[in-house]
Design an enzyme around this catalytic site. Structure first.
Site, mmCIF file in Angstrom:
data_model
loop_
_atom_site.group_PDB
_atom_site.id
_atom_site.type_symbol
_atom_site.label_atom_id
_atom_site.label_comp_id
_atom_site.label_asym_id
_atom_site.label_seq_id
_atom_site.Cartn_x
_atom_site.Cartn_y
_atom_site.Cartn_z
ATOM 1 N N THR A 15 25.740 -17.491 -18.278
ATOM 2 C CA THR A 15 26.658 -16.823 -19.211
ATOM 3 C C THR A 15 28.074 -16.775 -18.666
ATOM 4 O OG1 THR A 15 24.952 -15.466 -20.208
ATOM 5 C CG2 THR A 15 27.169 -14.575 -20.264
ATOM 6 N N SER A 57 20.210 -20.519 -17.147
ATOM 7 C CA SER A 57 19.250 -20.409 -16.034
ATOM 8 C C SER A 57 17.799 -20.445 -16.506
ATOM 9 C CB SER A 57 19.528 -19.181 -15.178
ATOM 10 O OG SER A 57 19.150 -18.009 -15.834
ATOM 11 N N THR A 88 21.982 -15.048 -15.353
ATOM 12 C CA THR A 88 21.290 -13.846 -14.872
ATOM 13 C C THR A 88 19.782 -13.889 -15.130
ATOM 14 O OG1 THR A 88 21.677 -12.665 -16.951
ATOM 15 C CG2 THR A 88 23.313 -12.365 -15.206
ATOM 16 N N ASP A 89 19.370 -14.673 -16.130
ATOM 17 C CA ASP A 89 17.965 -14.572 -16.553
ATOM 18 C C ASP A 89 16.974 -14.913 -15.443
ATOM 19 O OD1 ASP A 89 18.842 -13.762 -18.996
ATOM 20 O OD2 ASP A 89 18.535 -15.685 -19.996
#
Ligand code: ASP
Length: 334
Positions: A15, A57, A88-89
């Site tokens: 992101t 990710s 971040t995932d």
């Protein structure tokens, strides 16, 4: 005057580097373009950029962890610290993966990302990037995740909020510190070696299964057949169902006899497993050569098994390595 530290910013997507397109956000910016949003960073350190890939990710796999580790190994002498901009995932998995691929690093290796893209008016990208660079230019050591001011051990991170800026928590381990107004408040400095040990092999044939009440054991049988290791996230401190839904005990036993590795863990986020407490747990622990995760995160268990099975298939060695702490991933042992 002290010379400024040299930091390498490694872009991987996420992101933080995303722009809005017709079908939603996708990573478009490279690490050099990210840097343009935080020109003040040149006051903290001398920074260079490299872009390994531009992925959401969700698409990052263990082979990508190995590429990041390789880029760090190739540049290790030249830089004082490393920042990896990442989605971040799956960042907690990558943080765990890198903790096993790069062990004992005396230099900081810092993962960060954001919940909102760097080009948005309201964004956590710039602060997270500045904080990550601050930690990478400090005397902290090892693989860490820096997000919303928190400094989290690489083996202990988990994404616990899908939308808010406070996205990550440290599981079963204290924060290493905080970054506030550009200053590090350090609680713990992880132990490091004089030189890091790099690894390059991961075996991704590791599966994870979450138990739900009443579930048939067919899924476990299938996953054991198609993988080298199965992690079972069971309930509470841990155990396997003993009602007749197929037969979990026999399924796990057959998998173990076929040379598979089975790790029992818990789907409860905090405090870990203890199979010895209840009959549903102690009966398998006493009778079968399964492993137990104790206070390790599931992310760390996945990555550790991939790392171990990348080195050896020998059951004794697997067990020995699994219970040997790496980067404070396990505190409560056998
Ligand atoms: N889907 C994005 C990713 O993991 C989410 C993020 O970066 O926050 O790449």
């Amino acid at each position: 005057m002290m010379e400024k530290k040299k930091i390498l910013l490694i872009g991987t997507g996420g992101t933080i580097a995303s722009e809005m397109g017709e079908n939603g956000l996708s990573p478009e910016l490279n690490s050099e373009q990210l840097l343009k949003y935080i020109p003040d960073i040149s006051g903290i350190c001398k920074i260079s950029c490299c872009q390994l890939f531009s992925l959401d990710s969700t698409n990052i796999q263990p082979k990508h962890w190995a590429r990041v580790a390789e880029a760090i190994r190739e540049n290790y002498r030249e830089y004082d610290g490393f920042v990896i901009a990442h989605g971040t995932d799956t960042m907690a998995y990558t943080a765990a993966g890198l903790s096993y691929l790069i062990q004992g690093s005396p230099k900081p290796i810092v993962l960060t990302g954001a919940q909102k893209p760097i080009g948005f008016e309201t964004t956590d990208s710039k602060q997270n990037l500045r904080d990550a660079v601050t930690v990478a230019a400090s005397d902290m050591a090892g693989v860490m995740l820096v997000f919303n001011g928190k400094i989290i051990m690489g083996t202990r991170a988990r994404k616990t909020h899908s939308k808010s800026f406070e996205a990550f928590s440290s599981i079963n381990y204290p924060l290493l510190g905080m970054v506030r107004d550009g200053r590090i408040i350090r609680y713990i400095r992880p132990e490091a070696r004089a030189v890091p040990q790099f690894y390059d092999r991961m075996n991704p044939r590791v599966a994870l299964m979450k138990l739900i009440p009443g579930a048939d054991c067919g899924a476990a049988a299938y996953l054991l057949e198609h993988n080298d290791a199965l992690i079972i996230e069971s309930f509470g401190v841990g155990g396997l169902p003993t009602y007749k839904a197929g037969d979990y005990y026999e399924t796990v036993k057959a998998g173990l006899e076929n040379g598979k590795v089975v790790v029992m863990t818990t789907q409860v986020e905090n405090e870990g497993s203890d199979l010895s407490v209840y009959h549903v747990g102690s009966s398998i622990k006493r009778n079968l050569p399964i492993l137990e995760a104790y206070d390790m995160t599931t992310e760390a268990v996945c990555a550790k098994l991939m790392w171990i099975l990348g080195q050896t298939g020998d059951r004794k060695w697997v067990e020995e390595l699994f219970y040997t702490p790496v980067a404070c991933d396990i505190l409560v042992g056998k």
